[in-house]
Every structure is written in structure tokens, then in C-alpha cells.
Design a protein around this motif. Structure first.
Motif, mmCIF file in Angstrom:
data_model
loop_
_atom_site.group_PDB
_atom_site.id
_atom_site.type_symbol
_atom_site.label_atom_id
_atom_site.label_comp_id
_atom_site.label_asym_id
_atom_site.label_seq_id
_atom_site.Cartn_x
_atom_site.Cartn_y
_atom_site.Cartn_z
ATOM 1 N N LYS A 729 0.898 -1.317 -0.090
ATOM 2 C CA LYS A 729 -0.126 0.027 -0.038
ATOM 3 C C LYS A 729 0.722 1.193 0.022
ATOM 4 O O LYS A 729 1.326 1.524 0.891
ATOM 5 N N ILE A 730 0.967 1.864 -1.202
ATOM 6 C CA ILE A 730 1.952 2.969 -1.315
ATOM 7 C C ILE A 730 1.297 3.941 -2.306
ATOM 8 O O ILE A 730 0.322 3.643 -3.118
ATOM 9 N N THR A 731 1.555 5.115 -2.051
ATOM 10 C CA THR A 731 0.979 6.509 -2.815
ATOM 11 C C THR A 731 2.069 6.530 -3.955
ATOM 12 O O THR A 731 3.285 6.239 -3.922
ATOM 13 N N LEU A 732 1.524 7.462 -4.974
ATOM 14 C CA LEU A 732 2.271 7.859 -6.226
ATOM 15 C C LEU A 732 3.394 8.535 -5.684
ATOM 16 O O LEU A 732 4.489 8.585 -6.157
ATOM 17 N N GLU A 733 3.219 9.522 -4.742
ATOM 18 C CA GLU A 733 4.247 10.668 -4.216
ATOM 19 C C GLU A 733 5.252 9.625 -3.545
ATOM 20 O O GLU A 733 6.523 10.171 -3.582
ATOM 21 N N GLN A 734 5.004 8.684 -2.851
ATOM 22 C CA GLN A 734 6.042 7.854 -2.307
ATOM 23 C C GLN A 734 7.003 7.176 -3.219
ATOM 24 O O GLN A 734 8.163 6.923 -3.204
ATOM 25 N N LEU A 735 6.121 6.567 -4.283
ATOM 26 C CA LEU A 735 7.041 5.787 -5.152
ATOM 27 C C LEU A 735 7.793 6.820 -6.226
ATOM 28 O O LEU A 735 8.913 6.557 -6.324
ATOM 29 N N MET A 736 7.390 8.217 -6.271
ATOM 30 C CA MET A 736 8.196 9.148 -7.104
ATOM 31 C C MET A 736 9.258 9.294 -6.280
ATOM 32 O O MET A 736 10.495 9.720 -6.615
ATOM 33 N N THR A 737 9.288 9.464 -5.008
ATOM 34 C CA THR A 737 10.320 9.775 -3.762
ATOM 35 C C THR A 737 11.204 8.721 -4.205
ATOM 36 O O THR A 737 12.812 9.099 -4.086
ATOM 37 N N ARG A 738 10.977 7.406 -4.042
ATOM 38 C CA ARG A 738 11.998 6.166 -4.232
ATOM 39 C C ARG A 738 12.835 6.368 -5.601
ATOM 40 O O ARG A 738 13.873 6.024 -5.453
ATOM 41 N N ALA A 739 11.819 6.485 -6.366
ATOM 42 C CA ALA A 739 12.725 6.601 -7.794
ATOM 43 C C ALA A 739 13.582 8.025 -8.050
ATOM 44 O O ALA A 739 14.662 7.704 -8.396
ATOM 45 N N ASP A 740 13.279 9.057 -7.432
ATOM 46 C CA ASP A 740 14.165 10.197 -7.412
ATOM 47 C C ASP A 740 15.337 9.801 -6.576
ATOM 48 O O ASP A 740 16.466 10.269 -7.010
ATOM 49 N N ASN A 741 14.962 9.313 -5.343
ATOM 50 C CA ASN A 741 16.558 8.765 -4.724
ATOM 51 C C ASN A 741 17.171 7.995 -5.630
ATOM 52 O O ASN A 741 18.568 8.067 -5.377
ATOM 53 N N ASP A 742 16.830 7.044 -6.113
ATOM 54 C CA ASP A 742 17.401 6.193 -6.936
ATOM 55 C C ASP A 742 18.189 6.879 -7.987
ATOM 56 O O ASP A 742 19.341 6.499 -8.388
ATOM 57 N N LEU A 743 17.465 7.756 -8.632
ATOM 58 C CA LEU A 743 18.140 8.903 -9.727
ATOM 59 C C LEU A 743 19.380 9.611 -9.040
ATOM 60 O O LEU A 743 20.468 9.751 -9.794
ATOM 61 N N TYR A 744 19.315 10.036 -7.938
ATOM 62 C CA TYR A 744 20.111 10.676 -7.313
ATOM 63 C C TYR A 744 21.455 10.018 -7.174
ATOM 64 O O TYR A 744 22.560 10.244 -7.196
ATOM 65 N N ARG A 745 21.222 8.558 -6.643
ATOM 66 C CA ARG A 745 22.353 7.758 -6.531
ATOM 67 C C ARG A 745 23.144 7.425 -7.860
ATOM 68 O O ARG A 745 24.591 7.321 -7.940
ATOM 69 N N VAL A 746 22.316 7.439 -9.001
ATOM 70 C CA VAL A 746 22.841 7.101 -10.172
ATOM 71 C C VAL A 746 23.956 8.387 -10.590
ATOM 72 O O VAL A 746 24.915 8.238 -11.175
ATOM 73 N N LYS A 747 23.258 9.491 -10.468
ATOM 74 C CA LYS A 747 23.846 10.786 -10.811
ATOM 75 C C LYS A 747 25.102 11.102 -9.941
ATOM 76 O O LYS A 747 26.240 11.305 -10.385
ATOM 77 N N LYS A 748 24.900 10.559 -8.746
ATOM 78 C CA LYS A 748 26.393 10.864 -7.829
ATOM 79 C C LYS A 748 27.419 9.783 -8.282
ATOM 80 O O LYS A 748 28.559 10.217 -8.205
ATOM 81 N N ALA A 749 26.863 8.603 -8.757
ATOM 82 C CA ALA A 749 27.904 7.544 -9.173
ATOM 83 C C ALA A 749 28.640 8.162 -10.293
ATOM 84 O O ALA A 749 29.760 7.826 -10.901
ATOM 85 N N LYS A 750 27.885 8.653 -11.378
ATOM 86 C CA LYS A 750 28.414 9.249 -12.559
ATOM 87 C C LYS A 750 29.415 10.381 -12.081
ATOM 88 O O LYS A 750 30.560 10.295 -12.761
ATOM 89 N N LYS A 751 28.798 11.056 -11.380
ATOM 90 C CA LYS A 751 29.881 12.356 -11.115
ATOM 91 C C LYS A 751 30.950 11.839 -10.465
ATOM 92 O O LYS A 751 32.438 12.227 -10.966
ATOM 93 N N ALA A 752 30.932 10.671 -9.651
ATOM 94 C CA ALA A 752 32.247 10.017 -8.860
ATOM 95 C C ALA A 752 33.348 9.363 -10.023
ATOM 96 O O ALA A 752 34.250 9.407 -10.059
ATOM 97 N N ALA A 753 32.360 8.553 -11.070
ATOM 98 C CA ALA A 753 33.309 8.148 -11.964
ATOM 99 C C ALA A 753 33.892 9.067 -12.875
ATOM 100 O O ALA A 753 35.342 8.808 -13.112
ATOM 101 N N LYS A 754 33.446 10.268 -13.198
ATOM 102 C CA LYS A 754 33.972 11.005 -13.908
ATOM 103 C C LYS A 754 35.304 11.925 -13.345
ATOM 104 O O LYS A 754 36.334 12.293 -13.586
ATOM 105 N N SER A 755 35.134 11.997 -11.815
ATOM 106 C CA SER A 755 36.164 12.640 -11.228
ATOM 107 C C SER A 755 37.506 11.747 -11.029
ATOM 108 O O SER A 755 38.506 12.385 -10.725
#
Length: 757
Positions: A729-755
Motif C-alpha cells: 500500500k503506497i502512494t504515487l508520491e512515495q513511489l516518485m520519492t523512491r525513484a528520485d532517490n535512486d536517480l540521485y544515486r545514479v547521478k552521484k555515481a556518474k559524478k564520482a566516475a568522472k572525477s
């Protein structure tokens, strides 16, 4: 003759590199001489874009009734007007004194720039100072007179130096960045040439060539030297800085306006006025920058055997092109402060506080502030020998290094303030745009405009509407409606309002006389208001330099909001009709739904449309125990695309992102643009097992896109996702927050790889 002289100015746009140097010259002259200025922005002939022709009708509003004289920035617009408006339009401007800039027009005075000799100087510099002979040239458009003149200058310089012209080293360009890149590809890959130098007919192409050479690992200037033409800001701040030909564009625009003013009041003027261009030597040709080279000249200025100390300081100010100051008094204060420091009567803090006050009380722009370094160099040299005799050479040197730090901090303060202001205005513009597209009522829309636009520092704004919308299609004849009405207006940053005036006035007057000929001179930029093929009217706003990038965007948003309000009004009327009008009502409802739930740029759902559909599906998935995936997607590097290539290219990148997302995901999936570079996708009936398939599609689609798009940038996406297991039992907003957190993880990994690379 009007109460106050009104100058018209035809210009394609305000925020192009070339035009940004031109129009302030016209504006400043009109300000100093209390003249009205009406700037008609109508794009260029044959400019790509589905609705570019809709902008071009704005030129047809200029006529004898609203103008006393006209400056035309590019006379190629004359052919545009002859093609897009009826033949009678020429009669509207018949008798209006006109002066052209850049290109001569028959029977019309012109202010031209002799850039030919400066470009020959550039080629001579490569040949004579750098001993280069294999020099390529990227031309401008074949029908452009200035482009042909620059090609001729290149050819004459080669001949005068005894170098045979090789047609294989001449590449056709079109003044755009991309053609500079493709010219290098043509030279190296298709023709097999490896030139020692490349001369481009403008800086845009020169920067494109520089970018492509660096991509190939070709060192500039060690392997290939580059010279451009136009002296745009990007050329100064690239690496290495671009050697170029600087045209006195601001002075050219001022001169054209001055000559037009004289012509209006009956004074005789010359048919042709020619200004000189200058060669700006920087590092891309193999030299040190002119700033470093001029230090040798500064040594001569600082030679006190040539005059007393005050005279030397006066020459240093003239050499540095700083604003006029009371040099006798200021110079004595400088010398007295140094004397106090050397006699131990004052600490270095006293001199630095005095110098900081000088920087504040004698303001200069961000591009001139650095010229104080020349004054400091000269000033330090005057008493250096005395400091050495007193054993204070190190302290004396440190004193002036601290003063240089103050100059640098002042320069950074200028740039920081400008950046903060730009960010604030951009944020405000985004908020205004979102609000405009959410208002479907004329009354609330008018209140929004009059409260929001002053926040963008727009002092006055007028929205003029035709009696009804007018269909206008490509290659059709445009006729200016005889009458219009002032639907909305405000002055003095919203303190004086005009709304709901149903009275019409002759469109030939542009605005009712009391608004155009006010107590103080007006400077207004005129933009068309259209939606698709429909012309609604036009917009007149006060013009300020820092807002130039906003005008076109604002006019498009206001036109869309007006159209939506009109559709809403028509729908309300249709609802009161009998059953016979129901078909029309349904059509209008579909139009209104599109406006409110679809993103205008990409055609995908907006946030509102996505939430409605995704919420409904989540309920269905929970009832039936179905799994699905929710993706958050970012377009990487959009800000760099906007900064380096303009917001039009940024829009193209966003549209292409939306398109390939349609290829990566299925027609049944819900795809939406949340705003800016953010997208969200609800992949129906999918689970974590589907991720490898989606990733393969992503790699294939983006590789194909970047290979075929032909842009100086690549489109790359970052994706984060969250899975719904069909039970939780989960709302759309909660799912969007999970996906957004995962996106943040991906972008952080990309930035670290470039560095780590």
C-alpha cells in the motif's frame, strides 16, 4: 511630426551575439537625446523553424504614422518584407527617413565597417609573424556581401604574400557553429588536408572549428592556429582565447542613429560612413594575449624621464581607457599615500582602504575594471627605486599585490552580482510561465501579468489584440488589421493599470497616442502574439539589456495563455447553447485538455496529466495485484547546452529526449515531462526483470540519436527507478520519492566516475 521623435529599429532578435553589441548603441543614443525607440523583432529570412514566418509579420506594423525614422540592422530584411507582406507595404514606409547598418541599400545612407583590411592584417600576421603558409578559410553564406568581402580579403592577402590560392583549403560555411565543425571534418577527412592555420569568416564558425580540432586531439595553436571575426564574448573566454577581428558594432549603431536623427531634423548627412575594424591578437594564433603584449607599451608610459609623476599617471589612465577622473587631485592622493607608506607614517591598510574607495567611487563595468591593473603597474614603478633604497622593496611589492587582489575581488563581485540577478530572473520567469499556463480566465490572467512582469524589471507592458484571431499560413499574404484594442497595459512597474478597454484604435498608430507619446521617452520592444497559425495581436514591453533573453519566451507564453483563456471563454459560451452546439463544445474541450495536461514543448503529458493517469492506474494495479516500474529520468548537461549553444538548442535537446523515451518505452506506458530536464515514466505491467531490456533499448536509442543528430553536444540520460510489487500500500508520491532517490544515486555515481578519470 510627432510631439517627440520616434525611431524605429528593425532587428532579427536581441539576444544573438552580434545583435547584443548592436542594439544598445541605438538605445543609448535615443536615451541621451530624449527620443522614442520602437524595436521590431521579427527573426531573419529563411530561418529554420515551423512558425518563424509568424514572427516576421511584426515588421508590417512599422509605418509613417508611428515612426519618424528607421534604422535597419540588416537590409536583407527588405527582401523578407517584399515576400511576406503585400506590395503596398512599401508605401507605408515611403518617405520615412532610413539608415542601414552593415550592408548598403539603394538610395539609403549606410554606416559600414571596413573589416576587409583588418582580416587581411590577420592573414598577414599568420604569414609574416608566424611563418605559416598553408592557411584554410571557412566562408560565410554565398549571397552575403560581408562574407564575400572577407573571402576576398583572405585571397588578396595570400596573393600579396606570394602564396598561391588553393581552392581545396576554402570551405563553404553559413556563419553557424556547426558549419565550423563540419569544415574541419571536410578538410581533414574528405579532402585530406592538414592546414597550419584556419581563418573563419566569423567567431561562431571559428569556435566550432576549435571544438572539432580539440575533439580530434589537434593542439591549438601548436598544430593549427585559428583566427575568427566578430570578437564575441565566447571567443574571449574559450581556451585558448580566440584571436579575432573586432568590429566597432556599438559605435556603428550609435553613428547610424545619429545620422538618422540629423536626417529627420533636416541636416545633411553623408551617404556612406565607414568605420575601421581592429585585429585582436590572443592565444589561438600562437601569440600571448594583447594584455600581456601591452605591458611592453606600458613600460614606455611609466618612464618618468618622459615627464613628471602626475603626467605619467595621466598617460596611464589614457592608456588603460578608464573613465575620465580628476587625475591631478587623484594622482596627488595616490602619491601622498605611497609617500606615507614609505615614510612609515601609514600602514599598507591605509593605502588599501583608499584604493578600495577609489574603485567604488569611480565605477567601471566588469570588462573595464581589470584595466586598473595597468594603473597599478605604472604607479608601482614610480617609487620602486625609492622603496628599494629604504629596504622596503618586498613590503612595497606586497602592497601592490594586495591592491591587485582588490581589483580581482571587485571584478568577481561584478560577475557574481550579474549571475545572481540572472538566476533570480530565470527563477521568476519559470514561475511566471507555469502560472500563465495554469490560468484560463482573462481576469485572473491580467492580474497575473500585471503583478508578475514587474518582478522581471519590465517597467511597462502593453498587450494589443485584434478584433478576432487571424489565420496566417506559410507563404500566405499578411494584411495588418485596420483596428485593434489595448486589452491590457501597465506603466511604472504596475502602479498604473489599463484593463478591459473595449475601444478600438487604428493599428497603424501601434498604441493609443497617450501611451506611446508619454511625458518621458519610451523604449519598447515589439513582439508578435500568435498561437500556431493564428495571429492574436502583439506585445510591447520596455526594453532592458539584462532581459533580452526573456522577451521571445514571454511573448510565446502570454500568447498561449491568451489562447487558452479564449478557448475557455468560447467553451463557456458554447455550454449555454442548445444541443446543436455539442460537437463544437467537445472539440473545444479537447483543445483545452491538451493545453492543460500536455507539455507544450514536447507534446508529452505534463505533471498534471501524469498525476491524473498514474493515480488511476496505481489503484487498478493494487486491485489486480499487477507489478509496474516508475522511472525518473534527467537530461544530463542541459545547462551547458543552454549556456554554450543557446536556449533554442536546449529546447531541441529536450524534444529529442522526449522522442527517444517514446522509443525506449511502449505506447501503453505513461510518459511525462515534469519541467526543465526532468521526465517521469510509469512502465505498466513491468518488474525488475525488465530492467536489462530497457537498458539495452536506452543504449541503442541514444547511440543512434547522437550519431545522426549532428549536434556539437551529446544527449545522455540518467535513470532512477522504483518497483511496485502489486501488494504494497503506497502512494504515487512515495513511489516518485523512491525513484528520485535512486536517480540521485545514479547521478552521484556518474559524478564520482568522472572525477576518478
Amino acid at each position: 511630426m510627432h510631439k517627440r521623435i520616434t525611431i524605429g529599429f528593425f532587428i532579427p532578435q536581441l539576444d544573438d551575439h552580434y545583435q547584443e553589441s548592436i542594439w544598445p548603441g541605438v538605445s543609448d543614443y535615443c536615451t541621451r537625446h530624449d527620443l522614442n525607440l520602437l524595436i521590431f523583432c521579427g527573426k531573419m529570412l529563411n530561418l529554420p523553424g515551423e512558425f518563424t514566418y509568424q514572427h516576421q509579420v511584426i515588421y508590417a506594423l512599422a509605418n509613417r504614422r508611428n515612426l519618424d525614422g528607421l534604422v535597419i540592422c540588416n537590409p536583407n530584411m527588405i527582401s523578407l518584407m517584399n515576400e511576406q507582406v503585400p506590395a503596398g507595404f512599401a508605401d507605408q514606409l515611403n518617405g520615412v527617413p532610413t539608415v542601414t547598418i552593415a550592408t548598403p541599400l539603394k538610395d539609403c545612407p549606410a554606416v559600414l565597417i571596413d573589416g576587409k583590411q583588418a582580416l587581411k592584417d590577420a592573414v598577414n600576421h599568420l604569414i609574416q609573424d608566424h611563418r605559416l603558409s598553408k592557411i584554410a578559410f571557412i566562408t560565410g553564406p554565398q549571397r552575403n556581401p560581408e562574407a564575400q568581402e572577407r573571402l576576398a580579403a583572405y585571397q588578396e592577402a595570400l596573393e600579396e604574400n606570394g602564396i598561391e590560392i588553393d581552392e581545396g583549403l576554402i570551405i563553404q560555411g553559413n556563419f553557424l557553429f556547426d558549419s565550423g565543425q563540419s569544415a574541419v571534418t571536410t578538410l581533414f577527412d574528405k579532402r585530406g588536408f592538414a592546414p597550419q592555420a584556419i581563418v573563419a569568416a566569423n567567431d561562431e564558425m571559428g569556435l566550432g572549428a576549435l571544438k572539432e580540432l580539440q575533439r580530434r586531439g589537434v593542439k591549438v595553436p601548436d598544430d593549427v592556429a585559428i583566427v575568427g571575426y566578430d570578437n564575441i564574448a565566447e571567443g574571449l573566454y574559450c581556451d585558448p582565447p580566440l584571436s579575432t577581428v573586432a568590429q566597432p558594432l556599438y559605435a556603428q549603431a550609435q553613428m547610424a542613429t545619429q545620422l538618422l536623427h540629423k536626417r529627420i531634423i533636416g541636416e545633411p548627412i553623408e551617404d556612406r560612413t565607414v568605420l575601421k575594424a581592429d585585429l585582436k591578437i590572443r592565444e589561438s594564433c600562437g601569440c600571448f594575449s594583447q594584455s600581456i603584449q601591452k605591458l611592453n607599451e606600458l613600460k614606455e608610459v611609466a618612464d618618468i624621464s618622459d615627464g613628471d609623476e602626475l603626467d605619467v599617471l595621466k598617460r596611464a589612465f589614457e592608456f588603460s581607457r578608464l573613465p575620465p577622473v580628476e587625475i591631478d587631485q587623484l594622482g596627488r592622493e595616490f602619491l601622498d599615500r605611497i609617500h606615507s607608506f614609505l615614510d612609515d607614517h601609514d600602514s599598507d591598510e591605509g593605502f588599501l582602504r583608499f584604493f578600495k574607495a577609489v574603485l567604488t567611487s569611480h565605477p567601471t563595468g566588469p570588462s573595464e575594471i581589470r584595466n586598473w591593473h595597468n594603473v597599478l603597474t605604472c604607479l608601482a614603478s614610480l617609487r620602486l627605486a625609492e622603496a628599494e633604497q629604504r629596504g622596503k622593496r618586498l613590503a612595497y611589492t606586497v602592497l601592490f599585490e594586495k591592491a591587485r587582489i582588490l581589483v580581482g575581488e571587485r571584478e568577481k563581485s561584478f560577475e557574481g552580482s550579474r549571475l545572481v540577478m540572472h538566476v533570480q530572473k530565470t527563477t521568476t520567469l519559470a514561475d511566471v510561465s507555469q502560472s500563465l499556463l495554469s490560468n484560463f480566465n482573462e481576469a485572473s490572467l491580467s492580474r497575473l501579468i500585471t503583478s508578475s512582469l514587474p518582478k522581471l524589471n519590465i517597467e511597462s507592458c502593453y498587450i494589443v489584440l485584434y478584433k478576432s484571431t487571424i489565420d496566417h499560413f506559410p507563404r500566405s499574404t499578411w494584411t495588418v488589421p485596420q483596428t485593434a484594442r489595448l486589452w491590457l497595459g501597465y506603466t511604472d512597474y504596475g502602479k498604473q493599470l489599463i484593463y478591459g478597454d473595449q475601444r478600438t484604435f487604428p493599428t497603424a498608430e501601434l498604441l493609443p497616442a497617450k501611451h506611446l507619446h508619454a511625458a518621458k521617452a519610451r523604449q519598447l520592444v515589439i513582439e508578435p502574439l500568435f498561437y500556431g497559425e493564428e495571429q492574436l495581436g502583439y506585445l510591447a514591453m520596455t526594453v532592458l539589456f539584462e532581459n533580452t533573453k526573456f522577451y521571445g519566451h514571454l511573448s510565446a507564453q502570454i500568447a498561449s495563455a491568451l489562447k487558452a483563456a479564449q478557448v475557455m471563454q468560447e467553451r463557456t459560451l458554447a455550454e449555454n447553447k442548445l444541443t446543436a452546439a455539442m460537437d463544437e463544445l467537445r472539440s473545444l474541450n479537447r483543445t483545452l485538455e491538451n493545453l492543460s495536461e500536455k507539455d507544450e514543448l514536447t507534446g508529452r503529458y505534463n505533471r498534471r496529466g501524469f498525476q491524473a493517469r498514474a493515480t488511476a492506474y496505481i489503484k487498478q494495479a493494487r486491485d489486480q495485484g499487477e507489478k509496474f516500474l516508475l522511472f525518473f529520468v534527467d537530461l544530463d548537461g542541459l545547462k551547458l547546452i543552454n549556456d554554450n549553444h543557446g536556449h533554442d538548442e536546449g529546447d531541441i535537446a529536450i524534444v529529442e529526449t522526449a522522442r527517444i523515451l517514446g522509443e525506449i518505452f511502449r505506447d501503453t506506458d505513461i510518459i511525462a515531462r515534469l519541467g526543465g530536464d526532468e521526465f517521469v515514466i510509469l512502465a505498466i505491467n513491468c518488474s525488475n526483470a525488465s530492467i536489462p531490456v530497457i537498458e539495452r533499448r536506452y543504449r541503442k536509442c541514444t547511440e543512434t540519436l547522437n550519431r545522426t543528430l549532428g549536434k556539437p553536444y551529446t544527449i545522455d540520460l540518467s535513470m532512477g527507478y522504483a518497483e511496485y510489487d502489486g501488494v504494497e500500500k503506497i502512494t504515487l508520491e512515495q513511489l516518485m520519492t523512491r525513484a528520485d532517490n535512486d536517480l540521485y544515486r545514479v547521478k552521484k555515481a556518474k559524478k564520482a566516475a568522472k572525477s576518478s578519470q
